[in-house]
Design a protein around this motif. Sequence first.
Motif, PDB file in Angstrom:
ATOM      1  N   ASP A   1      14.463   3.115   6.677  1.00 20.57           N
ATOM      2  CA  ASP A   1      15.686   3.666   7.237  1.00 20.57           C
ATOM      3  C   ASP A   1      15.326   4.308   8.565  1.00 20.57           C
ATOM      4  O   ASP A   1      14.167   4.638   8.808  1.00 20.57           O
TER       5      ASP A   1
ATOM      6  N   LYS B   1      13.988   9.695   9.725  1.00 14.86           N
ATOM      7  CA  LYS B   1      12.729  10.062   9.071  1.00 14.86           C
ATOM      8  C   LYS B   1      12.456  11.545   9.269  1.00 14.86           C
ATOM      9  O   LYS B   1      12.885  12.149  10.256  1.00 14.86           O
TER      10      LYS B   1
ATOM     11  N   ALA C   1      17.118  12.010   4.901  1.00 11.49           N
ATOM     12  CA  ALA C   1      15.675  11.920   4.684  1.00 11.49           C
ATOM     13  C   ALA C   1      15.208  13.278   4.185  1.00 11.49           C
ATOM     14  O   ALA C   1      15.716  14.312   4.602  1.00 11.49           O
TER      15      ALA C   1
ATOM     16  N   SER D   1      13.615   5.233  -4.882  1.00 11.11           N
ATOM     17  CA  SER D   1      13.090   4.341  -3.862  1.00 11.11           C
ATOM     18  C   SER D   1      12.291   3.218  -4.499  1.00 11.11           C
ATOM     19  O   SER D   1      11.827   3.330  -5.631  1.00 11.11           O
ATOM     20  N   PRO D   2      12.101   2.108  -3.777  1.00  9.95           N
ATOM     21  CA  PRO D   2      11.298   1.003  -4.293  1.00  9.95           C
ATOM     22  C   PRO D   2       9.865   1.444  -4.564  1.00  9.95           C
ATOM     23  O   PRO D   2       9.395   2.449  -4.031  1.00  9.95           O
TER      24      PRO D   2
ATOM     25  N   LEU E   1       9.432   4.785   0.214  1.00  9.70           N
ATOM     26  CA  LEU E   1      10.805   5.107   0.543  1.00  9.70           C
ATOM     27  C   LEU E   1      11.457   3.944   1.284  1.00  9.70           C
ATOM     28  O   LEU E   1      10.798   3.211   2.013  1.00  9.70           O
ATOM     29  N   PRO E   2      12.759   3.734   1.075  1.00  8.83           N
ATOM     30  CA  PRO E   2      13.434   2.615   1.723  1.00  8.83           C
ATOM     31  C   PRO E   2      13.371   2.742   3.237  1.00  8.83           C
ATOM     32  O   PRO E   2      13.441   3.840   3.788  1.00  8.83           O
TER      33      PRO E   2
ATOM     34  N   ILE F   1      15.111  11.292  -4.267  1.00  5.92           N
ATOM     35  CA  ILE F   1      15.031  10.224  -3.277  1.00  5.92           C
ATOM     36  C   ILE F   1      13.797   9.368  -3.529  1.00  5.92           C
ATOM     37  O   ILE F   1      13.839   8.136  -3.439  1.00  5.92           O
ATOM     38  N   ARG F   2      12.686  10.017  -3.879  1.00  6.87           N
ATOM     39  CA  ARG F   2      11.468   9.266  -4.160  1.00  6.87           C
ATOM     40  C   ARG F   2      11.617   8.421  -5.430  1.00  6.87           C
ATOM     41  O   ARG F   2      11.150   7.294  -5.499  1.00  6.87           O
ATOM     42  N   GLN F   3      12.259   8.980  -6.428  1.00  7.39           N
ATOM     43  CA  GLN F   3      12.436   8.253  -7.679  1.00  7.39           C
ATOM     44  C   GLN F   3      13.356   7.045  -7.524  1.00  7.39           C
ATOM     45  O   GLN F   3      13.199   6.038  -8.205  1.00  7.39           O
TER      46      GLN F   3
ATOM     47  N   ARG G   1      23.276   8.959   6.435  1.00 13.44           N
ATOM     48  CA  ARG G   1      21.836   8.721   6.330  1.00 13.44           C
ATOM     49  C   ARG G   1      21.122  10.047   6.085  1.00 13.44           C
ATOM     50  O   ARG G   1      21.490  11.075   6.651  1.00 13.44           O
TER      51      ARG G   1
END
Length: 361
Positions: free
Chosen positions: A209, A212, A327, A201-202, A206-207, A197-199, A325
């Motif tokens: 959303d 959390k 997290a 992400s921008p 993290l995006p 998820i971290r990789q 969704r």
Amino acid sequence: FEVGLVIQKVLAANPSATKTCLVGHSMGGLAARAYLQSLGERNGVPVSYGGNVAKLITVDTPHLGAGIAEICDSVVGAPFCALLGGINGTSVAVDELKPASPALAQLNNLTANPLPAAAIDYVSFVGKKPGLILNPLVEGDGIVSAESQNLANVTGARSLPHTAYDFYVLSRSDCDSSGLQSHTCVTSDLCVWDELIRQLSPAQGLPADQLKIAMTASPDPVRPGEQLVFRMTVANRGGTDLSDVVLRFATPDYVSFYAPSDTLPPADDILRSFSAGQVARWTLGTLFAGQSRTVVVSATVASSSVPPDGTVIRACALAVASDGRSAAAASGAVVDNTAPLRLAMAADHDPVGAGETLSYT
């Protein structure tokens, strides 16, 4: 060819996007590479790379092949390999994963079939499971060596924009009945998903959303025999409700806990004890807009099989809602295994003569 079709469908469903991120586990990483290197075919006609990939992440991918493929394709090794995730030693896949196979030779000839170097980031997830029976001296996941999983070890790949991440995945009975490998457990490991998820992400984080999760571990450092408390807070930061939220917690190595007394609220499996590699689950239900819920796990650090001093006990948690969704978060503590009481003693002079006074401090 199939990789290219999937990318086209993803981009068609997201008109504002021009590129995708590819994630490939095991041979899926090799298939993604074949697309990028324009080695795909359709009805015998070569398919060129479409310039539509921003990042390639390979997870436990045998870039240099897998030595175990040679063992599996033998009378002696075939029965043993059948235990390692049901590997069929006579399959085409096993044949192509032999380190000297023509398929790998073509793929790893980056001079003739280069990987695009511009506008693509490459990431290798390198899975490790110490204590392999086949060769205890080789790090890896029980099927693919750590060396083979790192794309940078392919001749000519070190000039690419590339990052390698090492991670440790435990074998679990739900994904490996043999207990000898973790290769087939990677895709369901929460720590791997946390890093994925971290990789994906921008660069700025993290995006944004509405679901959390925040996670802490204390005390840090922690000593063998002490309670290591993990606190996970799942929050809905959006303006709409999230239904059927589920939290999963992957029990890290060197700790254990008993659901009725060591979790608050109790895990869904309320009468169960959890140890390394096992996943506890909490059904949180509906999280209303702005609402949060906290789950606490108080795990006992092993005092018999004592973790080495400096060991990082790291746990991961993943929250998912019914609309997809999700997290993830991770937290950990360092093990302090030094002696709690020490005695130092020194004489005031050495050597000492007969009749002299000798003092000890």
